[in-house]
Design an enzyme around this catalytic site. Structure first.
Site, PDB file in Angstrom:
ATOM      1  N   ASP A  26       0.794  -1.499   0.271  1.00 54.45           N
ATOM      2  CA  ASP A  26      -0.081   0.442  -0.260  1.00 54.45           C
ATOM      3  C   ASP A  26       0.813   1.516   0.229  1.00 54.45           C
ATOM      4  O   ASP A  26       1.767   1.128   0.727  1.00 54.45           O
ATOM      5  CB  ASP A  26      -1.006  -0.043   1.031  1.00 54.45           C
ATOM      6  CG  ASP A  26      -1.821   1.188   1.113  1.00 54.45           C
ATOM      7  OD1 ASP A  26      -2.522   2.018   0.302  1.00 54.45           O
ATOM      8  OD2 ASP A  26      -1.496   2.628   2.674  1.00 54.45           O
ATOM      9  N   TYR A  28      -0.323   4.561   0.924  1.00 49.90           N
ATOM     10  CA  TYR A  28      -0.972   5.890   1.043  1.00 49.90           C
ATOM     11  C   TYR A  28      -0.571   5.290   3.460  1.00 49.90           C
ATOM     12  O   TYR A  28      -1.449   4.975   3.236  1.00 49.90           O
ATOM     13  CB  TYR A  28      -2.045   6.980   1.108  1.00 49.90           C
ATOM     14  CG  TYR A  28      -2.051   7.431   0.268  1.00 49.90           C
ATOM     15  CD1 TYR A  28      -0.883   8.330  -0.280  1.00 49.90           C
ATOM     16  CD2 TYR A  28      -2.782   7.011  -1.438  1.00 49.90           C
ATOM     17  CE1 TYR A  28      -1.373   8.831  -1.364  1.00 49.90           C
ATOM     18  CE2 TYR A  28      -2.145   7.343  -2.544  1.00 49.90           C
ATOM     19  CZ  TYR A  28      -1.514   8.952  -2.601  1.00 49.90           C
ATOM     20  OH  TYR A  28      -1.401   9.176  -3.574  1.00 49.90           O
ATOM     21  N   ARG A  57      -7.938  12.879   6.804  1.00 54.40           N
ATOM     22  CA  ARG A  57      -7.098  11.360   6.203  1.00 54.40           C
ATOM     23  C   ARG A  57      -8.921  11.251   6.631  1.00 54.40           C
ATOM     24  O   ARG A  57      -8.811   9.972   6.173  1.00 54.40           O
ATOM     25  CB  ARG A  57      -6.251  10.876   7.609  1.00 54.40           C
ATOM     26  CG  ARG A  57      -5.723   9.584   6.821  1.00 54.40           C
ATOM     27  CD  ARG A  57      -5.730   9.093   5.274  1.00 54.40           C
ATOM     28  NE  ARG A  57      -5.285   7.525   5.830  1.00 54.40           N
ATOM     29  CZ  ARG A  57      -4.633   7.221   4.691  1.00 54.40           C
ATOM     30  NH1 ARG A  57      -4.881   7.615   2.882  1.00 54.40           N
ATOM     31  NH2 ARG A  57      -4.297   5.582   3.956  1.00 54.40           N
ATOM     32  N   SER A 132      -2.440   1.005  -4.549  1.00 57.04           N
ATOM     33  CA  SER A 132      -2.830   1.825  -4.077  1.00 57.04           C
ATOM     34  C   SER A 132      -4.627   2.728  -4.727  1.00 57.04           C
ATOM     35  O   SER A 132      -4.525   2.322  -5.862  1.00 57.04           O
ATOM     36  CB  SER A 132      -1.783   3.201  -4.271  1.00 57.04           C
ATOM     37  OG  SER A 132      -2.271   4.118  -3.950  1.00 57.04           O
ATOM     38  N   ASN A 133      -4.777   3.345  -3.472  1.00 58.52           N
ATOM     39  CA  ASN A 133      -6.062   3.871  -4.373  1.00 58.52           C
ATOM     40  C   ASN A 133      -5.776   4.704  -5.203  1.00 58.52           C
ATOM     41  O   ASN A 133      -6.669   5.768  -5.564  1.00 58.52           O
ATOM     42  CB  ASN A 133      -6.423   4.616  -2.659  1.00 58.52           C
ATOM     43  CG  ASN A 133      -7.848   3.736  -2.328  1.00 58.52           C
ATOM     44  OD1 ASN A 133      -8.203   2.260  -2.564  1.00 58.52           O
ATOM     45  ND2 ASN A 133      -8.073   3.719  -1.214  1.00 58.52           N
TER      46      ASN A 133
END
Length: 241
Positions: A26, A28, A57, A132-133
């Site tokens: 991942d 972030y 966040r 990742s997003n």
């Protein structure tokens, strides 16, 4: 390193990660410190910078989950901007700071142990990737700023499937791209919900639990907990003589 699966407290020996051929990270919160964007304006925002980092966040993640449930996808750049707007308004911080904060988010600080760990993994023959997003341009900016773009075999974004983690379609990108079975891939995340989601999908999982959080009450369970990324080579047996 905290040994054992998180549903088996007190286990003395980490489970075997034999058969793992690739490590997928991942981005972030795992490789990059998401709080560093707001904290970069600490000289201007003072004590409010920490509150902004936390709320930004929190809303960022909430918006990814809600958009996934609603099947109303917007890319991570838009979600990040919307979450920032919410946080600034809630904390009554001048929105004139938004452009600087968004620019800082594309230049997040890499965790100090990450580059060396990645080099060790690659030197030991492991494939490495990001899942990742983030959008491809966002991830490219992060990697370029940190100087670690050359340490990955693949950089995978949820934009390929149009839904955010922890949807199974996202995790399926890793075995498809790396051409390995899910059980041969170790997914590494500092986000508990993400770690459990990847485990439920079928990947091996190392939860980088920096904050010592309690286990999630979700399907799946990480194979091993780490206190930092620096513990990862040892979990894979690279520190053994």
């Amino acid at each position: 390193m905290v040994a054992g699966r998180t549903d088996a407290p007190g286990a003395a020996t980490p489970p075997s990660l034999g058969g793992v051929r690739a490590c997928v990270f991942d981005a972030y919160g795992t490789l990059f410190d998401v709080a560093s964007a707001a904290l970069s304006l600490r000289g201007v925002l003072g004590d409010r910078s920490a509150a902004l980092a936390a709320l930004w966040r929190e809303k960022q993640l909430q918006y990814t989950w809600l958009r996934s449930i609603e099947r109303r996808h917007a890319d991570f750049q838009a979600v990040t901007r919307d979450a920032l707007d919410f946080a600034l308004q809630t904390l009554q911080i001048d929105t004139a700071h938004a452009p600087s904060l968004l620019q800082a988010f594309d230049a997040l600080q890499v965790y100090p142990d990450a580059p060396d760990v990645l080099r060790r993994l690659r030197g030991a023959g492991f494939a490495t990737a990001i899942l990742s997003n983030g959008t491809p341009p966002m991830l490219a900016a992060l990697l370029r700023h940190a100087g670690i773009a050359g340490l990955f075999d693949a950089v995978l974004s949820v934009e390929a499937v149009g839904v955010f983690k922890p949807d199974a379609a996202v995790y399926a990108l890793a075995p498809a791209q790396l051409r390995r079975e899910a059980g041969q891939i170790l997914f590494v995340s500092s986000n508990g919900w993400d770690a459990y989601g990847a485990s439920a999908f079928g990947m091996r999982v190392a939860w980088c639990n920096r904050q010592g959080q309690a286990p999630e009450r979700l399907p799946g369970a990480p194979d091993v907990q780490l206190r930092s990324l620096a513990d990862l080579p040892g979990a894979l047996g690279l520190d053994r003589v």
